[in-house]
Scaffold this motif. Structure first.
Motif, PDB file in Angstrom:
ATOM      1  N   HIS A 355       0.848  -1.205   0.000  1.00 38.98           N
ATOM      2  CA  HIS A 355       0.000   0.000   0.000  1.00 38.98           C
ATOM      3  C   HIS A 355       0.881   1.253   0.000  1.00 38.98           C
ATOM      4  CE1 HIS A 355      -3.532  -2.466   1.298  1.00 38.98           C
ATOM      5  NE2 HIS A 355      -2.580  -3.155   1.933  1.00 38.98           N
ATOM      6  N   ASP A 398      -3.915   3.990  -0.779  1.00 36.13           N
ATOM      7  CA  ASP A 398      -4.975   3.708   0.204  1.00 36.13           C
ATOM      8  C   ASP A 398      -5.680   5.024   0.495  1.00 36.13           C
ATOM      9  OD1 ASP A 398      -6.483   3.274   2.537  1.00 36.13           O
ATOM     10  OD2 ASP A 398      -5.135   1.651   3.160  1.00 36.13           O
ATOM     11  N   THR A 399      -6.931   5.116   0.135  1.00 33.39           N
ATOM     12  CA  THR A 399      -7.700   6.361   0.285  1.00 33.39           C
ATOM     13  C   THR A 399      -8.610   6.340   1.502  1.00 33.39           C
ATOM     14  OG1 THR A 399      -9.445   5.505  -1.156  1.00 33.39           O
ATOM     15  CG2 THR A 399      -7.658   6.722  -2.208  1.00 33.39           C
ATOM     16  N   SER A 400      -8.327   5.437   2.432  1.00 32.09           N
ATOM     17  CA  SER A 400      -9.244   5.274   3.570  1.00 32.09           C
ATOM     18  C   SER A 400      -9.015   6.294   4.685  1.00 32.09           C
ATOM     19  CB  SER A 400      -9.099   3.859   4.156  1.00 32.09           C
ATOM     20  OG  SER A 400      -7.789   3.654   4.669  1.00 32.09           O
ATOM     21  N   VAL A 412      -1.226   4.010   6.545  1.00 32.95           N
ATOM     22  CA  VAL A 412      -1.495   3.347   5.260  1.00 32.95           C
ATOM     23  C   VAL A 412      -0.240   3.097   4.432  1.00 32.95           C
ATOM     24  CG1 VAL A 412      -3.847   4.216   5.153  1.00 32.95           C
ATOM     25  CG2 VAL A 412      -2.010   5.557   4.120  1.00 32.95           C
TER      26      VAL A 412
END
Length: 420
Positions: A355, A398-400, A412
């Motif tokens: 990631h 990772d766009t969380s 991330v």
């Protein structure tokens, strides 16, 4: 008075020498160096004066005009001209003489030398001293006495704007080879033609600063980047004294910079692993408590399904610094955990999932996530895990998390695992 004058002569010589020999320290501060000075005021000729001839104390008038150049914020030179008028007091015999001079002087910014900036930003003080040429004339130009002079004084400054300063000056002028008294009525004896002429002036004026920069050298605090270097040293010390991972060990002693919260550490910030199985004791205790059972003979039996669920849920991870494909020191524990699991489960295989955070271009982050996963795979292969059991997956960005949060981005930048 002559002792004071000689002291000023010595100070002027030292100042001139310093201005010529002192190397200006490197600085990023740009400042204006030229200025024009104009002033007017009163004077008092002290000697020689003919008996019966005298002026009021003080007497009008004086006009001075000068141009100054500063090499740096402490030393400079100025060229100036002056005009003095000598007229009698009521009780004196009548006379009317004029005194003209031109001088080249060394200038010292005493305000910077004495660190005025520690208590004021608007009051300054200059010292000046030098030599020049002068003439004394009467009203009909019957007398034209030519002489040399030494001049020294101090100038108080009040900054009005970055372009203008109000000044007040007191100056002493000593003439040598003066043949005529200031009143023009008598001659000076040959034996007294050394530094025999003494004249005092007091003026008020304005200094106009020239140049394209914001400030003039008179008001620039330039310590050759010493203050900035000191600030950086203090900041470095403060950072070293911080405890970024809250493990009770300062950063400069901490050999594991990202120890998980609550983990027991030694005096160097390293996770305690008493049985040397590469799993921190706190992590191991948690797993034993929640994911294992007793075999009846005292040996421990791990619940592989629960451990598999723990791994697949992302609880075991390897973390990376920004734009790096090499794991942080503490993150090797995640690799060790997977290594132990694969050794205990020879038929299992894993996806190694890389990631990256959202900073930078997406295509670059895809490559970075692949590099991170390959780095972990190489470590496991070097630990004698068959490469056929390891599958690299590039998850990319990772766009969380909030990409504007530095702490969130740390979470991330990682490699996770999925057991098959």
């Amino acid at each position: 008075m002559k002792k004071i004058i000689l002291t000023l002569v010595f100070a002027s010589a030292i100042t001139t020498l310093s201005a010529q020999t002192e190397k200006e320290k490197s600085t990023e501060i740009d400042f204006n160096k030229w200025s024009i000075e104009i002033a007017g005021g009163v004077n008092k000729p002290q000697e020689p004066m003919t008996p019966g001839y005298f002026t009021s104390t003080p007497s009008p008038f004086v006009v001075d005009l000068g141009v100054r150049y500063m090499f740096n914020n402490k030393f400079g030179l100025k060229a100036d001209v002056g005009y003095n008028s000598f007229q009698p007091k009521k009780e004196s015999i009548d006379f009317d003489t004029k005194y003209y001079r031109a001088n080249l002087q060394a200038v010292t910014n005493l305000g910077r030398v004495m660190n005025f900036e520690t208590w004021t930003n608007t009051i300054g003080l200059l010292g000046h001293a030098g030599f020049g040429y002068a003439q004394l004339r009467n009203e009909n130009d019957d007398i034209q006495d030519k002489m040399g002079n030494f001049i020294a004084g101090v100038t108080a400054q009040v900054k009005l704007t970055n372009r203008l300063a109000l000044t007040g000056d007191f100056t002493t002028i000593m003439n040598f080879s003066q043949s005529t008294a200031f009143d023009g009525a008598s001659l000076t004896p040959e034996a007294n033609r050394g530094f025999s002429g003494n004249l005092f002036t007091g003026t008020v004026g304005l200094t106009v600063y020239l140049g394209k920069n914001e400030k003039h050298a008179d008001w620039v605090i330039d310590n050759g980047n010493e203050i900035e270097e000191l600030r950086q040293k203090i900041a470095t010390i403060e950072n070293k004294m911080l405890d970024a991972d809250n493990d009770g060990v300062a950063n400069y002693l901490d050999q594991e910079e990202n120890t998980p919260a609550g983990t027991l550490v030694d005096t160097k910030g390293r996770s305690i692993d008493k049985n040397n199985n590469n799993v921190p004791d706190e992590t191991e205790a948690y797993i034993l408590k929640n994911y294992s059972g007793n075999n009846g003979d005292g040996s421990v039996v791990y619940d592989n399904e629960l451990i598999k669920s723990l791994i697949n849920g992302g609880y075991v991870a390897v973390y990376f610094d920004f734009d790096k494909s090499t794991p942080t020191n503490v993150s090797t524990e995640g690799t060790d955990f997977i290594l132990t699991y694969l050794r205990n489960n020879p038929s299992a295989s894993v996806d190694i999932i890389g990631h990256a955070d959202e900073l930078g271009r997406s295509d670059y982050n895809d490559k970075l996530s692949t590099s991170r996963a390959n780095n972990v795979k190489t470590t496991l292969v070097n630990a004698n895990i068959d490469a056929s059991r390891l599958n690299v997956v590039a998850a990319g960005e990772d766009t969380s998390v909030n990409k504007d949060s530095e702490n969130a981005r740390k979470l991330v930048r990682r490699v996770t695992f999925s057991v098959k």
